[in-house]
Design an enzyme around this catalytic site. Structure first.
Site, mmCIF file in Angstrom:
data_model
loop_
_atom_site.group_PDB
_atom_site.id
_atom_site.type_symbol
_atom_site.label_atom_id
_atom_site.label_comp_id
_atom_site.label_asym_id
_atom_site.label_seq_id
_atom_site.Cartn_x
_atom_site.Cartn_y
_atom_site.Cartn_z
ATOM 1 N N ARG A 230 0.813 -1.229 0.000
ATOM 2 C CA ARG A 230 0.000 0.000 0.000
ATOM 3 C C ARG A 230 0.840 1.270 0.000
ATOM 4 O O ARG A 230 0.358 2.334 0.359
ATOM 5 C CB ARG A 230 -0.990 0.024 1.179
ATOM 6 N N LYS B 58 2.927 11.298 -11.721
ATOM 7 C CA LYS B 58 2.098 10.415 -12.557
ATOM 8 C C LYS B 58 2.859 9.111 -12.750
ATOM 9 O O LYS B 58 3.996 9.120 -13.246
ATOM 10 C CB LYS B 58 1.820 11.049 -13.919
ATOM 11 N N GLU C 151 9.672 18.001 -25.099
ATOM 12 C CA GLU C 151 9.003 18.300 -23.825
ATOM 13 C C GLU C 151 9.591 19.558 -23.186
ATOM 14 O O GLU C 151 8.932 20.206 -22.383
ATOM 15 C CB GLU C 151 9.101 17.097 -22.864
ATOM 16 N N LYS D 108 7.147 23.064 -14.475
ATOM 17 C CA LYS D 108 6.307 21.911 -14.119
ATOM 18 C C LYS D 108 5.937 21.959 -12.638
ATOM 19 O O LYS D 108 4.804 21.667 -12.252
ATOM 20 C CB LYS D 108 6.991 20.590 -14.485
ATOM 21 N N GLU E 133 -4.591 16.975 -11.823
ATOM 22 C CA GLU E 133 -5.101 17.372 -13.141
ATOM 23 C C GLU E 133 -6.616 17.552 -13.171
ATOM 24 O O GLU E 133 -7.302 16.979 -14.010
ATOM 25 C CB GLU E 133 -4.646 16.376 -14.221
ATOM 26 N N ARG F 260 -3.234 21.622 -14.808
ATOM 27 C CA ARG F 260 -2.189 20.642 -15.178
ATOM 28 C C ARG F 260 -2.352 20.140 -16.609
ATOM 29 O O ARG F 260 -1.367 19.747 -17.243
ATOM 30 C CB ARG F 260 -2.163 19.469 -14.181
ATOM 31 N N ASN G 295 -0.075 19.024 -21.377
ATOM 32 C CA ASN G 295 -0.316 18.100 -22.497
ATOM 33 C C ASN G 295 -0.372 18.819 -23.838
ATOM 34 O O ASN G 295 -0.924 18.276 -24.811
ATOM 35 C CB ASN G 295 -1.613 17.321 -22.262
ATOM 36 N N HIS H 246 0.044 16.930 -27.079
ATOM 37 C CA HIS H 246 -0.086 15.502 -26.779
ATOM 38 C C HIS H 246 -1.337 14.870 -27.389
ATOM 39 O O HIS H 246 -1.367 13.662 -27.601
ATOM 40 C CB HIS H 246 -0.078 15.267 -25.263
ATOM 41 N N HIS I 227 -0.713 11.841 -29.499
ATOM 42 C CA HIS I 227 -1.244 10.520 -29.138
ATOM 43 C C HIS I 227 -1.808 9.822 -30.380
ATOM 44 O O HIS I 227 -1.614 8.609 -30.572
ATOM 45 C CB HIS I 227 -2.329 10.679 -28.070
ATOM 46 N N HIS J 19 7.735 9.066 -28.389
ATOM 47 C CA HIS J 19 6.726 9.937 -27.777
ATOM 48 C C HIS J 19 7.059 11.423 -28.033
ATOM 49 O O HIS J 19 6.201 12.200 -28.465
ATOM 50 C CB HIS J 19 6.669 9.645 -26.277
HETATM 51 P P1 NAD Z 1 12.490 5.370 -22.305
HETATM 52 O O1 NAD Z 1 12.339 5.232 -20.863
HETATM 53 O O2 NAD Z 1 12.001 4.264 -23.172
HETATM 54 O O3 NAD Z 1 14.018 5.684 -22.661
HETATM 55 C C1 NAD Z 1 14.367 5.872 -24.001
HETATM 56 C C2 NAD Z 1 15.557 4.969 -24.403
HETATM 57 O O4 NAD Z 1 16.756 5.530 -23.883
HETATM 58 C C3 NAD Z 1 15.467 3.568 -23.852
HETATM 59 O O5 NAD Z 1 15.975 2.662 -24.814
HETATM 60 C C4 NAD Z 1 16.411 3.614 -22.649
HETATM 61 O O6 NAD Z 1 16.941 2.371 -22.312
HETATM 62 C C5 NAD Z 1 17.478 4.533 -23.152
HETATM 63 N N1 NAD Z 1 18.226 5.246 -22.136
HETATM 64 C C6 NAD Z 1 17.744 5.833 -21.030
HETATM 65 N N2 NAD Z 1 18.700 6.533 -20.419
HETATM 66 C C7 NAD Z 1 19.829 6.367 -21.138
HETATM 67 C C8 NAD Z 1 21.149 6.844 -21.019
HETATM 68 N N3 NAD Z 1 21.488 7.711 -20.065
HETATM 69 N N4 NAD Z 1 22.058 6.448 -21.926
HETATM 70 C C9 NAD Z 1 21.706 5.610 -22.943
HETATM 71 N N5 NAD Z 1 20.466 5.152 -23.146
HETATM 72 C C10 NAD Z 1 19.531 5.535 -22.229
HETATM 73 O O7 NAD Z 1 11.734 6.694 -22.841
HETATM 74 P P2 NAD Z 1 11.554 8.159 -22.250
HETATM 75 O O8 NAD Z 1 11.437 9.037 -23.432
HETATM 76 O O9 NAD Z 1 12.528 8.471 -21.200
HETATM 77 O O10 NAD Z 1 10.131 8.059 -21.530
HETATM 78 C C11 NAD Z 1 8.977 7.745 -22.264
HETATM 79 C C12 NAD Z 1 7.965 7.195 -21.269
HETATM 80 O O11 NAD Z 1 7.668 8.216 -20.317
HETATM 81 C C13 NAD Z 1 6.656 6.783 -21.896
HETATM 82 O O12 NAD Z 1 6.262 5.545 -21.356
HETATM 83 C C14 NAD Z 1 5.689 7.875 -21.460
HETATM 84 O O13 NAD Z 1 4.372 7.406 -21.322
HETATM 85 C C15 NAD Z 1 6.273 8.285 -20.131
HETATM 86 N N6 NAD Z 1 5.951 9.659 -19.719
HETATM 87 C C16 NAD Z 1 5.465 9.831 -18.479
HETATM 88 C C17 NAD Z 1 5.186 11.107 -18.016
HETATM 89 C C18 NAD Z 1 4.715 11.303 -16.604
HETATM 90 O O14 NAD Z 1 4.327 12.431 -16.255
HETATM 91 N N7 NAD Z 1 4.763 10.290 -15.770
HETATM 92 C C19 NAD Z 1 5.418 12.214 -18.841
HETATM 93 C C20 NAD Z 1 5.940 12.000 -20.120
HETATM 94 C C21 NAD Z 1 6.208 10.707 -20.555
HETATM 95 N N1 GLY Z 2 3.412 14.958 -18.498
HETATM 96 C C1 GLY Z 2 2.216 15.658 -18.176
HETATM 97 C C2 GLY Z 2 1.964 15.722 -16.722
HETATM 98 O O1 GLY Z 2 2.784 15.343 -15.923
HETATM 99 O O2 GLY Z 2 0.915 16.145 -16.340
#
Ligand code: NAD
Ligand code: GLY
Length: 386
Positions: free
Chosen positions: A139, A161, A203, A245, A255, A259, A263, A266, A270, A283
């Site tokens: 939990r 998130k 972003e 942010k 949100e 918030r 997006n 986005h 999407h 993305h």
């Molecule tokens: P990712 O986590 O897939 O990383 C991208 C690639 O880079 C992967 O292959 C990873 O292994 C590699 N990598 C990471 N760090 C590295 C480094 N220092 N050196 C070499 N390679 C490295 O993608 P991302 O763009 O970081 O994140 C995308 C994800 O984030 C999606 O799932 C999306 O839904 C999520 N997201 C969440 C929020 C939120 O608010 N929680 C906001 C935006 C995106």
């Molecule tokens: N990435 C959008 C949010 O965190 O709300």
């Protein structure tokens, strides 16, 4: 910052201080710091006053783990008697319930108690999964974000998130759950592939039109050096992004209002990701192109002038991002623009089937609004590669 001998690159002390920043997320008793610095993983100052526990688990992936897990493990081993490392397969395709279960299997297999601390070492995929695991395990246990992509440093590691994907939709199973702290090590960005740097810049750029036009002008001026990995400039870009942010999340953690402006780009993005199949465009690439479409829609609704849209488009292009949308097709008989609309209707912001767009104004602010399908289709057709 005090550098440990482990630091694998050279940044002199003066430079190191110049790129060290702390941004606070103000959420009452769930407030926390985002610590930004070059070599932060290797710096003992990052790991002071960690949550007390016997056991810690570093969740990472098969790409990031071999690069940085040993350093993080060594850094936190002074605090925790048992430090486990779980390396998940790399990719959005593994951000699912089945691989989340591996985190719980390891924790339960090692009798990890409810004080156990999770560390997310990786990009947004690992951060979102680890955060959700932390929200659920017994939990709720503490977790710390150690984001290693530009995208995760400026966006996904901040704000709480957390989620995994469901076959019916991206990030559909999740929770709002804040980390205890975020450690952004700028040095790890040196191993990030250029395409991922550009995706992260999408972003970063987004914060300009929605909240700070002077930041957008600064990005315009420094884009080439940011892409080349200038540490001082990256430090400012990460800091300013996190400040904006933090300002938004502190007002609207879950949100229910403002918030949603985070997006920007986005909704169209999407549709691109879903329409092409997740993983075809990154993305950030889809968000970059989506911002161009959303800016044109804002213009057609009379909110922003065309030269501003063209300037924003040029900045996105110089970040190495696509600015023309792909033509979507499948066997449904729908046109490309109609397919965009159908994907946008399952966006989480949609209400009762009505698509809600983040629209920009010409004074560096944004709002959520609706538009006629016919107008949206015109914008999509004008913004897609023919
Ligand atoms: P990712 O986590 O897939 O990383 C991208 C690639 O880079 C992967 O292959 C990873 O292994 C590699 N990598 C990471 N760090 C590295 C480094 N220092 N050196 C070499 N390679 C490295 O993608 P991302 O763009 O970081 O994140 C995308 C994800 O984030 C999606 O799932 C999306 O839904 C999520 N997201 C969440 C929020 C939120 O608010 N929680 C906001 C935006 C995106
Ligand atoms: N990435 C959008 C949010 O965190 O709300």
């Amino acid at each position: 910052m005090s550098a440990s001998p482990l630091t694998p690159f050279s940044v002199d002390t003066t430079d190191r201080d110049a790129v060290t920043h702390t941004v606070q997320i103000a959420l009452g008793d769930r407030s926390y710091d985002i610590c930004i610095g070059a070599g932060a993983i290797y710096d003992s100052a990052s790991w002071q006053q960690l949550p007390k526990a016997q056991t810690a688990l570093i969740v990472t992936n098969t790409t990031v783990g071999p690069l940085y897990a040993d350093a993080l493990k060594q850094a936190i081993s002074e605090t925790y008697t048992h430090v486990h490392v779980l390396s998940l397969p790399d990719g959005e395709a593994y951000k699912d319930w089945q691989h989340l279960q591996l985190i719980f299997d390891l924790l339960l297999g090692n009798q990890a108690d409810r004080k156990t601390v999770l560390f997310a070492l990786g990009g947004g995929v690992i951060g979102d999964m680890t955060g959700f695991a932390a929200a659920c395990y017994m939990r709720g246990v503490p977790f710390i974000q150690v984001p290693t992509t530009l995208l995760s440093q400026v966006d996904s590691s901040v704000g709480g998130k957390t989620a995994v994907n469901h076959p019916a939709g991206k990030n559909m199973i999740g929770a709002f759950y804040q980390p205890e702290r975020v450690i952004c090590d700028l040095a790890v960005l040196s191993t990030l592939p250029p395409r991922e740097v550009s995706a992260g810049l999408a972003e970063v750029i987004k914060y300009g039109p929605i909240a700070d036009l002077s930041f957008l002008a600064w990005l315009d001026e420094h884009m080439a050096a940011l892409r080349a990995g200038d540490t001082a400039l990256l430090a400012h870009a990460v800091k300013r992004s996190c400040e904006i942010k933090a300002w938004v999340v502190s007002q609207d953690e879950r949100e229910s209002g403002i918030r949603a402006i985070l997006n920007f780009g986005h909704t169209f993005g999407h549709a691109i990701e879903a329409g092409l199949g997740f993983g075809t465009w990154l993305h950030g690439e889809a968000v970059g192109c989506g911002m161009v479409m959303a800016a044109h829609l804002s213009h057609r609704l009379g909110l922003v002038d065309l030269p501003f849209v063209e300037r924003l488009t040029a900045i996105i292009e110089r970040a190495g991002l696509p600015t023309k949308g792909p033509i979507l097709s499948d066997d449904s008989g729908l046109s490309s623009a109609e397919l965009y609309l159908s994907h946008m209707r399952v966006d989480k912001k949609a209400q009762a089937g009505a698509i809600r767009f983040v629209l920009i104004n010409d004074n560096g602010s944004a709002q959520v609004g609706v538009a006629d399908d016919a107008l949206v289709c015109e914008v999509i057709e004008a913004c897609c590669a023919i």
